[in-house]
Design an enzyme around this catalytic site. Sequence first.
Site, mmCIF file in Angstrom:
data_model
loop_
_atom_site.group_PDB
_atom_site.id
_atom_site.type_symbol
_atom_site.label_atom_id
_atom_site.label_comp_id
_atom_site.label_asym_id
_atom_site.label_seq_id
_atom_site.Cartn_x
_atom_site.Cartn_y
_atom_site.Cartn_z
ATOM 1 C CE LYS A 81 -5.886 -5.109 -5.225
ATOM 2 N NZ LYS A 81 -4.750 -6.046 -5.153
ATOM 3 C CD GLU A 103 -4.997 -9.720 1.650
ATOM 4 O OE1 GLU A 103 -5.870 -10.560 1.983
ATOM 5 O OE2 GLU A 103 -4.562 -9.651 0.489
ATOM 6 C CB SER A 370 -4.656 -1.000 -11.238
ATOM 7 O OG SER A 370 -3.942 0.039 -10.589
HETATM 8 C C1 LIG Z 1 -4.479 -6.680 -1.247
HETATM 9 C C2 LIG Z 1 -3.788 -5.444 -0.835
HETATM 10 C C3 LIG Z 1 -3.690 -4.430 -1.928
HETATM 11 C C4 LIG Z 1 -4.637 -3.495 -2.233
HETATM 12 N N1 LIG Z 1 -4.557 -2.712 -3.365
HETATM 13 C C5 LIG Z 1 -3.588 -2.733 -4.203
HETATM 14 C C6 LIG Z 1 -3.689 -1.995 -5.468
HETATM 15 C C7 LIG Z 1 -2.709 -2.177 -6.452
HETATM 16 C C8 LIG Z 1 -1.500 -3.056 -6.217
HETATM 17 O O1 LIG Z 1 -1.922 -4.394 -6.005
HETATM 18 P P1 LIG Z 1 -1.513 -5.525 -7.077
HETATM 19 O O2 LIG Z 1 -2.267 -5.220 -8.330
HETATM 20 O O3 LIG Z 1 -1.951 -6.805 -6.465
HETATM 21 O O4 LIG Z 1 -0.026 -5.405 -7.236
HETATM 22 C C9 LIG Z 1 -2.831 -1.543 -7.669
HETATM 23 N N2 LIG Z 1 -3.870 -0.717 -7.941
HETATM 24 C C10 LIG Z 1 -4.828 -0.507 -7.009
HETATM 25 C C11 LIG Z 1 -5.967 0.416 -7.363
HETATM 26 C C12 LIG Z 1 -4.767 -1.132 -5.751
HETATM 27 O O5 LIG Z 1 -5.734 -0.890 -4.832
HETATM 28 C C13 LIG Z 1 -5.850 -3.253 -1.445
HETATM 29 O O6 LIG Z 1 -5.933 -3.656 -0.300
HETATM 30 O O7 LIG Z 1 -6.794 -2.627 -1.999
#
Ligand SMILES: CC/C=C(/N=C/c1c(COP(=O)(O)O)cnc(C)c1O)C(=O)O
Length: 387
Positions: A81, A103, A370
Site C-alpha cells: 500500500k 478508506e 503483498s
Molecule cells: C483499500 C482497502 C484495502 C486494504 N488492504 C487490502 C490488501 C490487499 C488487497 O488489496 P488489493 O491489492 O488492492 O487487491 C492485499 N494485501 C494486503 C496486505 C492488503 O492489506 C486496506 O485497507 O488495507
Amino acid sequence: ARFGEFGGQYVPEALVDALAELEAAHSLAVSDPSFWQELEGMYEYMGRPSYLYEATRLTEHAQGARIWLKREDLNHTGSHKINNAVGQILLAKRLGKKRIIAETGAGQHGVATATVCARFGLDCHVFMGAEDVRRQGLNVFRMRMLGARVIPVTSGAQTLKDAINEAMRDWVTNLSSTHYLVGSAIGPHPFPTIVRDFQHVISKEIKKQMMEKVGVLPNAVVACVGGGSNAIGTFYDFLPDPSVKLIGVEAGGDGVDTQRHSATLSQGKPGVLHGVRTYLLQSANGQIIETHSVSAGLDYPGVGPEHAHLKDSGRAQYMVADDEQALRGFRLLTQLEGIIPALESAHAIWGGAQYASTLRKEDHVVICLSGRGDKDVEQVSELLKSG
Ligand SMILES: CC/C=C(/N=C/c1c(COP(=O)(O)O)cnc(C)c1O)C(=O)O
C-alpha cells in the site's frame, strides 16, 4: 479511461471537475521526469526495491515449479500500500491539497496513508468499517499513533464497501481542500490508472530480478485480488509477455456455493459501483450483496475495471481460495519459511503453491507477498483454537 467495456466515470456532476483536475495533474506528473525523481527519492524510505526471495521449503512442499516471493511485506508499513500512498501524496501536494481522506479495510492502506501524511505534514482522516476496526485493531492503534483520525463507519456491513461510501460522501463536500487517496485500483477514472501507475513498480522489479537471478521470465505470476492493486502491479509489466501466465486469487470466504464470499470476478456480473463499471457481486435484482472473507482487505463486492477487462480478454485467469484454504496458506508459509503473511496474501500463497505443483521443477512461479501478518495473528490464533 476505459478498459474494454469497463472503467469510465459514473459520478454525480459535483465530482466531474475534481476528477478532471486530478487526471490533468496525474498525466502532467507521470510525463515529468522531476516527479519520478521525487518519487524514486522516496524509495529508501519505502524500502524499495523489495526483495525477490526463493521460498525453497515451500517449493519442496509443492513438489513442482520453483516458488519466488516478492517481498512487499518488508516495505515500510508492512504492505504494497505504501507504493500508492507515496505516489498519491506527491500528487496531492502538486494539487495544493492540505487535507487527505482515505478508506481502509485491513488497515494497511490506512496506515500507509497516515504514514505519508505524517511524513509530509498533512491532515489525515481515515474511514474504516466498525467491523474492520474490531478485527484489525493493531492497525487502528498505528493510524492513531501516526496522528490520523480514524472514523468508524457503522452503516451497512460495516466493512470496506461502507468505508468507501463514507469517504466519497466526505470528498464531495470538501473538494477544494481535500484529496481522496483511494487505496486500490477501483473508483472512477482516473483512480484505477493512478493506482496501477504507482503499483506496477512491483512487476517492473520482478522482471529485472528474475532476469538477473535465473535469466528467464517466470512461467506465472500470482497475486491475491481484493480491489486489485497488488495484482495489477504484479501483472502489468508482463502484459506484453504472453509466455507469462497472470493468475489472480480471489476470496472464496465460506465457499462460492454460499452467499458468503468475495469472489467478484469468478461469480459476479458487470455493473456500476463506486463510480466505475466493473464486475460486481449483485443479487438478481441488482442489489449489491453483502460479502464475506476472513481477510478484511479482500472483503469487497467490486474489483478494479482493468481486471474485469483482463478476465474477459482471457489475458489473466482468476482462481478462488476460501477461508480454510487461506488459513492453510497462512500456516504453510509461517511454518515452512518462518514468514507470517497477511491473511489477504495467504490466499495468493495457497493459490500459487497449488498452481506451482502442476508445473515442472525447472519452471518458476512468482507470488506477490503483498503484506505481513502481524495485524492478523490474534484473529488467526482464535480461529485455530476454535478448530
Ligand atoms: C483499500 C482497502 C484495502 C486494504 N488492504 C487490502 C490488501 C490487499 C488487497 O488489496 P488489493 O491489492 O488492492 O487487491 C492485499 N494485501 C494486503 C496486505 C492488503 O492489506 C486496506 O485497507 O488495507
